[in-house]
Design an enzyme around this catalytic site. Sequence first.
Site, PDB file in Angstrom:
ATOM      1  N   LYS A  91       0.806  -1.202   0.163  1.00 32.34           N
ATOM      2  CA  LYS A  91       0.187  -0.048   0.098  1.00 32.34           C
ATOM      3  C   LYS A  91       0.822   1.395   0.004  1.00 32.34           C
ATOM      4  CE  LYS A  91      -0.244  -0.429   4.904  1.00 32.34           C
ATOM      5  NZ  LYS A  91      -0.980  -1.036   6.168  1.00 32.34           N
ATOM      6  N   TYR A 131      16.547  29.920   7.604  1.00 36.10           N
ATOM      7  CA  TYR A 131      15.577  30.576   8.026  1.00 36.10           C
ATOM      8  C   TYR A 131      15.393  30.872   9.413  1.00 36.10           C
ATOM      9  CZ  TYR A 131      13.096  30.495   3.410  1.00 36.10           C
ATOM     10  OH  TYR A 131      12.717  30.429   2.032  1.00 36.10           O
TER      11      TYR A 131
HETATM   12  C1  LIG Z   1      -0.448  -1.804   6.991  1.00 37.20           C
HETATM   13  C2  LIG Z   1      -0.986  -3.205   7.450  1.00 37.20           C
HETATM   14  C3  LIG Z   1      -0.327  -4.153   7.499  1.00 37.20           C
HETATM   15  C4  LIG Z   1       1.219  -4.127   7.318  1.00 37.20           C
HETATM   16  O1  LIG Z   1       1.649  -3.348   8.499  1.00 37.20           O
HETATM   17  P1  LIG Z   1       3.184  -3.565   8.713  1.00 37.20           P
HETATM   18  O2  LIG Z   1       3.367  -2.897  10.355  1.00 37.20           O
HETATM   19  O3  LIG Z   1       3.841  -2.246   8.049  1.00 37.20           O
HETATM   20  O4  LIG Z   1       3.878  -4.871   8.697  1.00 37.20           O
HETATM   21  C5  LIG Z   1      -1.008  -5.327   7.757  1.00 37.20           C
HETATM   22  N1  LIG Z   1      -2.185  -5.532   7.869  1.00 37.20           N
HETATM   23  C6  LIG Z   1      -2.916  -4.560   7.746  1.00 37.20           C
HETATM   24  C7  LIG Z   1      -4.594  -4.754   8.034  1.00 37.20           C
HETATM   25  C8  LIG Z   1      -2.363  -3.275   7.540  1.00 37.20           C
HETATM   26  O5  LIG Z   1      -3.256  -2.102   7.286  1.00 37.20           O
END
Ligand SMILES: *Cc1c(COP(=O)(O)O)cnc(C)c1O
Length: 378
Positions: A46, A266
């Site tokens: 994702k 800045y």
């Molecule tokens: C993002 C997510 C994962 C992966 O989690 P990590 O901590 O990055 O390994 C797995 N399951 C769900 C439901 C998630 O939202």
Amino acid sequence: MNVPISEKDIPSSATGLIATDLNALLRNYEKLRGLAAAAECAAVVKANGYGTGASPVAQTLASAGCRTFFVATPDEALALRTDLPEADIYVLDGLIPDSAPAFSDADLRPVLGDMDEIAEWAEHCRNTGQKRPAAVHVDTGMNRLGLKADGQHRLLADLSVFDAFDPSLIMTHLACGDTPDNPKNEDQRARFESFLRKLPPARASLANSAGVFLGGPYHFDLVRPGIALYGGNPFSDRPNPMEPVVRLLGRVMQIGKARAGDVVGYGAALRLQRDTRYATVAAGYADGYFRSLGSSDDHAGAVAYAGGYAAPILGRVSMDLTVFDITDIPDGVVRRGGFLELIGDRFTVDDAGACAGSMAYEILTSLSRRCHRVYLGG
Ligand SMILES: *Cc1c(COP(=O)(O)O)cnc(C)c1O
């Protein structure tokens, strides 16, 4: 990471550069797969593969035998489908009302998180006469997505929806996997197991990256690591077992000199304590290099590296530029047109997260589109 970046990999126009080591990614995948050898090891890609580029990452993992991928949104899933025509692709955020046809047209699997979503998917399957796969997400105590207690009761009281669609995965998600000793983990695992016992046999999944390290009882049939693939630390309270995958480099635009007592950047937030040689680098918060990585008279900030030498940040991070102290680096190591490593093996994504008051997840997913991307190995 051990694939070096050669200057020929770097476009001459690049200012900020993200280098993703696909060999390191594969080693991380193999490590996780080995730890959960009795389960299938899927990959969470994702948010554009946690900022690294979902397409090259997913194709690399697919070539290593990964068959199941998780994204957050339908758009991410559609993009991934063009790269991976055969893979099982789950959409974690669930089913947006009236979007079932778009899911089934692209053979995507929604992660159904409440009874309305379940009913909608079941009806779509009945209408189209096809028993399509989807995951059912149960909330075991995180209170985010997933069937709550009343939804779980309603489902268990009438399992006939499973005549309409194929529950290809029953899943839940840990709230506190990053702290392995937290009793919440075992509590969620036990709740999940007790829910599964009341269902007909189905494949089950609980573990994110951290869950993979919690051991066999947490693995079920499929594990879903994300951050660990990309080299981030799955734990918040112990050392990182994974290998770094991502480097952020910034082009040196200018080398300057200033005197003790002069100020930098800045807000004149940093007054130099000594005569200083500095490098001004063309990467700033618009490249995903957080403003909170800056330093002031009151606190130290991030550290960049060149040829193994440290270059502490000087003053605030601007939108497009950041200044680093190279006084202690031998002449010639840092030159105009060369690069400083802002994030990498030495100052890691976890270090950047800690320094910025954030975490590796946010650092990685914030690396911006303005950065050029190169892929090493794979
Ligand atoms: C993002 C997510 C994962 C992966 O989690 P990590 O901590 O990055 O390994 C797995 N399951 C769900 C439901 C998630 O939202």
